[in-house]
Design a protein around this motif. Structure first.
Motif, short mmCIF file in Angstrom:
data_model
loop_
_atom_site.label_atom_id
_atom_site.label_comp_id
_atom_site.label_asym_id
_atom_site.label_seq_id
_atom_site.Cartn_x
_atom_site.Cartn_y
_atom_site.Cartn_z
N ARG A 161 -94.43 -56.41 8.38
CA ARG A 161 -94.57 -55.38 8.10
C ARG A 161 -94.17 -55.14 6.45
O ARG A 161 -94.12 -55.91 5.26
N THR A 162 -94.62 -53.56 6.02
CA THR A 162 -94.03 -53.50 4.55
C THR A 162 -93.05 -54.37 3.37
O THR A 162 -91.53 -54.39 4.52
N ILE A 163 -93.10 -54.95 3.18
CA ILE A 163 -92.48 -55.66 2.71
C ILE A 163 -90.78 -54.78 1.36
O ILE A 163 -92.47 -53.63 1.22
N LEU A 164 -90.01 -54.94 1.31
CA LEU A 164 -89.72 -54.28 0.61
C LEU A 164 -89.61 -53.43 -0.79
O LEU A 164 -88.60 -53.31 -1.22
N LYS A 165 -90.57 -52.94 -0.96
CA LYS A 165 -91.31 -53.06 -2.16
C LYS A 165 -90.89 -51.69 -3.15
O LYS A 165 -90.52 -50.59 -2.22
N GLY A 166 -89.98 -51.82 -3.72
CA GLY A 166 -89.21 -50.97 -4.43
C GLY A 166 -88.27 -50.41 -4.09
O GLY A 166 -87.27 -49.22 -4.46
N PHE A 167 -87.49 -50.92 -2.74
CA PHE A 167 -86.21 -50.99 -2.16
C PHE A 167 -85.86 -52.17 -1.89
O PHE A 167 -85.95 -52.82 -2.25
N VAL A 168 -84.98 -51.71 -1.17
CA VAL A 168 -84.51 -53.20 -0.27
C VAL A 168 -85.25 -54.00 0.24
O VAL A 168 -86.33 -53.36 1.04
N SER A 169 -86.47 -53.35 -1.15
CA SER A 169 -87.38 -53.82 -0.65
C SER A 169 -87.84 -54.79 -0.52
O SER A 169 -87.67 -53.20 -0.37
N LEU A 210 -95.08 -58.79 -4.80
CA LEU A 210 -94.46 -59.42 -6.40
C LEU A 210 -95.33 -58.24 -7.55
O LEU A 210 -95.82 -57.49 -6.59
N GLY A 266 -91.78 -62.49 -0.07
CA GLY A 266 -91.43 -61.68 1.07
C GLY A 266 -89.62 -62.22 1.03
O GLY A 266 -89.67 -61.76 1.42
N TRP A 315 -85.16 -58.28 5.78
CA TRP A 315 -86.86 -58.70 5.42
C TRP A 315 -87.87 -57.72 5.68
O TRP A 315 -88.34 -57.57 4.56
N GLY A 354 -86.78 -60.61 -0.91
CA GLY A 354 -88.17 -60.23 -1.61
C GLY A 354 -87.42 -60.67 -2.81
O GLY A 354 -86.32 -60.53 -3.47
N ASP A 390 -84.43 -53.91 -7.30
CA ASP A 390 -84.78 -53.18 -6.01
C ASP A 390 -84.08 -51.67 -5.95
O ASP A 390 -83.51 -51.06 -5.64
N LEU A 391 -82.63 -52.51 -5.11
CA LEU A 391 -81.65 -52.31 -4.04
C LEU A 391 -81.17 -51.32 -5.50
O LEU A 391 -80.81 -50.22 -5.08
N SER A 394 -82.57 -48.26 -6.59
CA SER A 394 -82.52 -46.90 -5.69
C SER A 394 -81.23 -46.87 -5.20
O SER A 394 -81.21 -45.37 -5.43
#
Lengths: 300, 258
Positions: free
Chosen positions: A6-14, A50, A257, B173, B199, B205-206, B209
């Motif tokens: 599923r969505t990799i934690l782009k922009g967060f716990v990405s 990335l 990922g 993940w 990632g 990123d964490l 955020s």
């Protein structure tokens, strides 16, 4: 790259990274440069998750992180776009083009690996010839979840890879809730490998549930345990070395990922001799790739 | 270096290097850790929570009291859970507790959670919530435990402003809980570790955020290889100040008396 990604934690716990290395103080900057102790080749990476709008930009991000951890070279597979089950020949070509562009930009840091949809034999073989036989790529895979790999559809691809002595990286998983549709398991790969004893197969993720994956491939010597792309659960690499021998365990990350860090830790943190770490981190992959690299005049 | 996320004793499904407390202390010290905040794997499945906490406190005290900081467990679905909370604080002199909502069969939307948070805050006890112990896909088939949904937390945190709340093993993940965590990050008073962050740019990123003062070093050792957390820090390329805060400074702010 599992099917239910599923969505990799782009922009967060990405350190004292192994018994063989000097103890580390309180600063990470004091950590030994692992790359100076071990050559590190990553058998399993992607451009997904990335930052960057082009393959070259994303590869530059990977290289920046490779430098921080002393990774010499990686094998890059598809994944520039969102994961697409059952891709068309055009989509497959586009993904392979992204990989070849990234590798061309960083020839000293990456080799390319061929993406195929084995459901389409004719276009798969054409793509094999374009990218691997006559192009710069050096191995096959990560073959994804488009068809279970015990299918006869894989046979012509494997035969062509054997003719070039090129290894094949196959995604496998053993999910607690059941695998996804057309997602391969290590047992599927064992079936394929036994039909092709001259083939060299890397069991991607070792099935994720590695205690079962290792047992499954144990008696099939042309299947190697790929350790990429699962949580860095303690004991994985120790069991793999105990049951398979260090010669059959291959480091990979499944970046972007995953982090290089969490996947390298499986080897660096394992209670195994440094000689085994050398094999897992680079030696085994370089040995598997040697015939292809030699034939193409590429450095190993 | 302060590791805010370790467990003592045996993981139920596998022997781990470091599952003996003396060995765990030796290994962590060898890696440069100066203090470890420790829960107990026994807390996941044992019903005698008081016994679990007592053994945890004894082990920390016996093996290295200046090094191991015990975090007892409270299961708010058990009878007389306030008694366990009281013992953690008054008998064992613990600085915090560790919750496992998914293993203990409640969600964070359960009204008892706000009650527990209020009582913990009144005792100035830190609360650590463990979002997940293991990838759902690799769990033992007869013991599948989905990750905790953090969505209800933001509202509770607003109602208990004095609570010291730390999220362990969040992210990961595939990060289904990332939306809820993002909202929490905006609250500004919630802390997290980075043991399961994944990632390539995941740790950076964490920190973006949350903030550089809200993310703490945590390894989930011995379940994970300790080196995973260590190498994530190295790979993140943090400036020296940020690295020092992550590795130790932020944890010291949360527990200054240690």
């Amino acid at each position: 790259m599992p099917i239910d990604r599923r969505t990799i934690l782009k922009g967060f716990v990405s350190g004292a990274l192994s018994a063989g290395l000097p103890a580390m103080g309180n600063s990470i900057s004091e950590a030994p440069d692992i790359g100076k102790h071990f050559r590190i080749w990553d058998a399993h990476s992607h451009l997904e998750g990335l930052p960057g709008n082009t393959a070259e930009e994303r590869m530059a991000v990977l290289v920046r992180h490779m430098d921080r951890l002393g990774i010499e070279r990686l094998i890059l597979s598809q994944g520039f776009g969102e994961h697409m089950p059952y891709p068309t020949p055009a989509q497959v070509r586009e993904e392979n083009d992204h990989v070849m562009r990234a590798v061309k930009h960083f020839p000293d840091r990456a080799y390319g690996s061929l993406y195929l949809n084995p459901r389409d034999t004719a276009s798969s073989l054409q793509e094999f010839d374009r990218c691997l036989l006559n192009g710069p790529m050096v191995m096959v895979g990560e073959l994804e979840t488009d068809v279970r790999c015990n299918s006869p559809l894989l046979d012509p691809i494997v035969e062509r890879a054997i003719a070039m002595n090129a290894p094949i990286l196959q995604h496998t998983w053993i999910a607690a809730g059941g695998n996804g549709r057309d997602e391969s398991s290590p047992a599927d790969l064992v079936e394929l490998a036994r039909r092709h004893p001259k083939g060299k197969f890397i069991c991607g993720h070792t099935g994720g549930t590695w205690e079962l994956g290792i047992r499954t491939i144990r008696d099939t010597p042309n299947v190697y345990a790929g350790i990429a792309g699962s949580d860095p659960v303690s004991g994985f690499v120790e069991m793999a070395v105990r049951e398979l021998g260090a010669e059959r365990v291959i480091f990979g990350s499944d970046a972007g990922g995953r982090t290089f860090a969490s996947q390298m830790a499986k080897v660096i943190g394992a209670d195994i001799p440094d000689s085994a770490k050398e094999l897992i981190l680079a030696g085994n992959l370089r040995r598997l790739l040697a015939p292809v690299l030699r034939a193409k005049g590429l450095p190993s | 270096m302060i590791d805010t996320n370790v467990h003592l004793f045996h993981w139920p499904f596998r022997r781990l290097a470091g599952d003996d407390p003396a060995e765990l202390v030796r290994r962590l010290k060898e890696k440069g850790v100066r203090q470890a905040w420790a829960g107990s794997f026994e807390a996941l499945l044992c019903r005698d929570v008081a016994g679990v906490n007592s053994r945890l406190a004894d082990a920390c005290s016996h093996h290295c009291p200046d090094f191991l900081v015990p975090f007892g467990c409270v299961n708010p679905k058990f009878p007389d859970w306030p008694g366990d909370l009281r013992r953690c604080h008054e008998v064992h002199r613990m600085r915090g507790i560790r919750l496992y909502p998914n293993y203990h069969g409640y969600t964070l939307a359960d009204p008892v959670v706000a009650d527990l948070f209020s009582r913990a805050a009144a005792r100035r006890l830190m609360v650590q919530i463990v979002f997940c112990m293991e990838d759902e896909r690799t769990q033992f088939p007869l013991m599948r435990v989905p990750p905790v949904d953090p969505a209800p937390l933001a509202e509770i945190v607003r109602r208990v402003p004095d609570l010291k709340l730390v999220l362990l093993n969040g992210g990961g993940w595939d990060g289904d809980e990332s939306r809820g965590l993002r909202e929490l990050a905006r609250e500004g008073r919630v802390y997290c570790d980075m043991a399961r962050v994944e990632g390539i740019e995941g740790l950076a990123d964490l920190i973006r955020s949350f903030s550089p003062t809200q993310v703490m070093f945590g390894s989930s050792y011995p379940f994970f290889y300790f080196e995973a957390a260590l190498l994530k820090v190295k790979s993140a390329g943090l400036a020296q100040d940020g690295r020092a805060a992550l590795l130790e400074g932020n944890a010291r702010v949360l527990l200054p008396e240690l």
